[in-house]
Design an enzyme around this catalytic site. Structure first.
Site, short mmCIF file in Angstrom:
data_model
loop_
_atom_site.label_atom_id
_atom_site.label_comp_id
_atom_site.label_asym_id
_atom_site.label_seq_id
_atom_site.Cartn_x
_atom_site.Cartn_y
_atom_site.Cartn_z
N LYS A 92 -2.74 21.30 -3.33
CA LYS A 92 -1.77 20.31 -3.84
C LYS A 92 -2.34 19.23 -4.87
O LYS A 92 -3.44 18.92 -5.04
CB LYS A 92 -1.82 19.60 -2.19
CG LYS A 92 -1.02 18.26 -2.63
CD LYS A 92 -0.61 17.29 -1.23
CE LYS A 92 0.17 16.28 -1.30
NZ LYS A 92 -0.36 15.01 -1.58
N TYR A 101 0.74 -1.27 -0.02
CA TYR A 101 -0.10 0.03 -0.18
C TYR A 101 0.86 1.35 0.04
O TYR A 101 0.53 2.30 -0.64
CB TYR A 101 -0.81 0.08 1.28
CG TYR A 101 -1.76 1.35 1.31
CD1 TYR A 101 -2.74 1.57 0.33
CD2 TYR A 101 -1.44 2.14 2.20
CE1 TYR A 101 -3.46 2.58 0.31
CE2 TYR A 101 -2.27 3.53 2.29
CZ TYR A 101 -3.24 3.63 1.27
OH TYR A 101 -3.86 4.74 1.30
N SER A 143 -2.66 14.49 7.27
CA SER A 143 -3.90 13.87 6.29
C SER A 143 -5.14 14.05 6.50
O SER A 143 -5.52 13.87 7.47
CB SER A 143 -3.27 12.40 5.73
OG SER A 143 -4.49 11.74 5.31
N HIS A 155 1.09 12.78 -6.55
CA HIS A 155 0.63 12.11 -5.57
C HIS A 155 1.58 10.85 -5.21
O HIS A 155 1.02 9.77 -5.20
CB HIS A 155 -0.91 11.78 -5.87
CG HIS A 155 -1.66 11.28 -4.49
ND1 HIS A 155 -2.74 12.35 -4.13
CD2 HIS A 155 -1.74 10.46 -3.62
CE1 HIS A 155 -3.23 11.93 -3.01
NE2 HIS A 155 -2.69 10.74 -2.76
N THR A 176 0.04 11.69 4.64
CA THR A 176 -0.14 10.37 4.27
C THR A 176 -1.29 9.65 4.89
O THR A 176 -1.17 9.75 6.09
CB THR A 176 1.32 9.71 4.26
OG1 THR A 176 1.70 10.09 5.61
CG2 THR A 176 2.20 10.07 3.25
N GLY A 177 -2.39 9.38 4.33
CA GLY A 177 -3.24 8.79 5.12
C GLY A 177 -3.17 7.19 5.80
O GLY A 177 -1.91 6.63 5.58
N TYR A 232 -9.51 16.55 2.34
CA TYR A 232 -10.02 15.87 1.06
C TYR A 232 -11.40 16.62 1.15
O TYR A 232 -12.21 16.24 2.13
CB TYR A 232 -10.08 14.35 1.29
CG TYR A 232 -9.09 13.83 0.87
CD1 TYR A 232 -8.19 14.12 -0.44
CD2 TYR A 232 -8.23 13.05 1.62
CE1 TYR A 232 -7.05 13.45 -0.93
CE2 TYR A 232 -6.99 12.01 1.14
CZ TYR A 232 -6.52 12.54 0.11
OH TYR A 232 -5.45 11.83 -0.39
N ARG A 243 0.40 7.66 -7.64
CA ARG A 243 -0.61 6.90 -7.19
C ARG A 243 -1.81 7.22 -7.67
O ARG A 243 -2.74 6.34 -7.56
CB ARG A 243 -1.00 7.16 -5.57
CG ARG A 243 0.47 6.61 -4.79
CD ARG A 243 0.37 7.20 -3.44
NE ARG A 243 -0.31 6.54 -2.45
CZ ARG A 243 -0.18 5.12 -1.90
NH1 ARG A 243 0.84 4.75 -2.16
NH2 ARG A 243 -1.07 4.90 -1.11
C1 LIG Z 1 0.79 5.57 1.84
C2 LIG Z 1 0.42 7.15 1.31
C3 LIG Z 1 -0.63 7.87 1.54
C4 LIG Z 1 -0.94 8.97 1.07
N1 LIG Z 1 -2.12 9.79 1.62
C5 LIG Z 1 -2.37 10.92 1.14
C6 LIG Z 1 -3.32 11.62 1.78
O1 LIG Z 1 -4.09 11.25 2.72
N2 LIG Z 1 -3.59 13.03 1.16
C7 LIG Z 1 -2.95 13.43 0.28
O2 LIG Z 1 -2.85 14.72 -0.11
N3 LIG Z 1 -1.63 12.87 -0.43
C8 LIG Z 1 -1.39 11.59 0.12
N4 LIG Z 1 -0.49 10.69 -0.44
C9 LIG Z 1 0.59 11.52 -1.43
C10 LIG Z 1 1.56 12.32 -0.50
O3 LIG Z 1 1.14 13.32 0.16
C11 LIG Z 1 2.62 12.89 -1.59
O4 LIG Z 1 2.09 13.61 -2.60
C12 LIG Z 1 3.35 11.78 -2.36
O5 LIG Z 1 3.61 10.63 -1.29
C13 LIG Z 1 4.87 12.10 -2.72
O6 LIG Z 1 5.53 11.23 -3.05
P1 LIG Z 1 6.71 10.23 -2.61
O7 LIG Z 1 6.06 9.22 -1.94
O8 LIG Z 1 7.39 9.78 -3.60
O9 LIG Z 1 7.61 11.31 -1.61
C14 LIG Z 1 0.02 9.52 0.11
C15 LIG Z 1 1.13 8.92 -0.19
C16 LIG Z 1 1.57 7.63 0.22
C17 LIG Z 1 2.55 6.95 -0.05
#
Ligand SMILES: Cc1cc2nc3c(=O)[nH]c(=O)nc-3n(C[C@H](O)[C@H](O)[C@H](O)COP(=O)(O)O)c2cc1C
Length: 390
Positions: A254, A27, A109, A278, A81-82, A132, A281
């Protein structure tokens, strides 16, 4: 290998891999569809070269970076990160505490497990809140009121997550956030450290910030059902205008990649933008943020604070982003690997590694102050003049 022996973020990732069940690690690591975006984020940084300058006697480098009226200890912070409580109990609070201890911003998050009110007061005041936007505006507005009451001064609206994306690792693993298929459940037995924490804290962590709006607030499943009925809402530009009116502090958007979107956000009053895909993702075939960043900077100029995330695994990635004109950067997975590998000390180790690598790269460039990093230090053989209409 122990956490304090980790030399780089990849070492922390290996330690995280040992501690977490496969489905949970997937995940974090995974991305959308073929995960081209995840790989491309790393490649896009590697295509840039930092050109060293010698004979400058640059023995130290000043990492302090001003941002939104504060001075942070280094030019990077912790991205939102959630479900961090799944990687380690109290994961969100640990991220917030480590960020505070290191003098860096932490973005809570919109799908975290801790409640805003559970953050230690100083960590909350150091935090930014990422929203969100959901269907029920009254709930969103109450959440941001709670964030303001806790002393958070920056609201981050994530705009790239309206589409439920196809993350195939998660689909295969049966990772639905509220439970795992039998196979992954059995595999979890091989990770007793993680399993003990998971079971001792009552299994799947609750999405705390939504619990005040659910009758059966103690029931994690009921809170999750509520949250998934509320998110994702139908986010449109009028919402950005609405949040601009409602939120008195700094407003950051963002997930922007297109320069025209960045310009529009700034025209609607955003103070800052995080250029982000993101972490690969969402849209698998989307461009890397580091590739889009110069176009966004050219379109926005100095009208707003421009930040970047997605793909940062080395201090030299951060230096590259700064040379491209970023005011600040964020990391997602890097500090999550630290969290999974070793809690607060693991997160602080990730931060220390990145700090040290920024210093090393900066010293090679003969640049004593990160604020002075600029395009003069960069060679980007692949960049061709490319225009997108703004
Ligand atoms: C496990 C996970 C959960 C994430 N959850 C959120 C979230 O809740 N809100 C959000 O804006 N971005 C979320 N992101 C994106 C991150 O804020 C960020 O944009 C991204 O991880 C940056 O890339 P990197 O992991 O390569 O540093 C999540 C990323 C990961 C890996």
């Amino acid at each position: 290998m122990k956490v304090d022996q980790a030399l780089n973020i990849a070492d922390l990732q290996r330690l995280a891999r040992r501690r977490l069940p496969r489905a949970v690690l997937d995940y974090i690591e995974g991305g959308a569809e073929d995960e081209i975006g995840v790989t491309e984020n790393l490649r896009a940084f590697a295509r840039h070269q930092l050109v060293p300058r010698f004979l400058t006697s640059c023995s130290t480098i000043d990492l302090r970076t001003p941002l939104f009226g504060k001075t942070y200890a280094a030019p990077f912070g912790i991205a939102p990160t959630g479900i961090a409580g799944l990687f380690r109990p109290r994961g969100d609070i640990m991220l917030a505490e480590a960020a505070l201890a290191e003098g860096l911003p932490y973005i809570m998050s919109g799908t975290c497990n801790a409640m805003i009110e559970e953050l230690p007061p100083a960590a909350a005041r150091n935090g930014w809140y990422q929203l969100y936007v959901g269907y029920d505006h009254a709930i969103d507005e109450d959440i941001i009121r709670r964030a303001a009451d806790a002393g958070m001064e920056v609201l981050v609206l994530t705009v790239d997550s309206q589409v439920r994306t196809k993350r195939e690792r998660d689909l295969r693993n049966g990772f639905t956030v509220m439970g795992l298929k039998i196979g992954p459940k059995m595999e979890a037995l091989l990770h007793p450290g993680w399993l003990a924490g998971y079971l001792m804290t009552g299994g799947m962590p609750r999405f705390g910030n939504f619990s005040p709006y659910v009758k059966d607030a103690k029931n994690a499943l009921a809170v999750w059902k509520f949250m998934t009925s509320h998110l994702p809402g139908n986010l449109v530009w009028e919402d950005v205008e609405r949040y601009r009116r409602l939120w008195k502090g700094r407003l950051v958007i963002k997930g922007v990649l297109h320069p025209a979107d960045a310009v529009r956000a700034v025209e609607l009053g955003a103070d800052g933008i995080i250029v982000s895909n993101h972490g690969g993702r969402q849209l698998d075939r989307g461009p890397a943020s580091v590739d889009m960043f110069p176009l966004v900077r050219a379109a926005v100029g100095n009208r707003a604070t421009l930040m970047l995330d997605s793909g940062i695994r080395r201090g030299s990635d951060i230096v590259t982003a700064l040379c491209l004109g970023a005011d600040f950067t964020f990391v997602g997975r890097a500090t999550l690997y630290g969290l999974a590998a070793g809690g607060v000390p693991g997160i602080r180790k990730a931060i220390a590694i990145l700090r040290h690598e920024v210093e090393t790269a900066g010293r090679h460039l003969g640049c004593a102050d990160v604020a002075a990093l600029c395009a003069d230090y960069l060679r980007s053989p692949h960049v061709e003049a490319q225009a997108l209409s703004v």
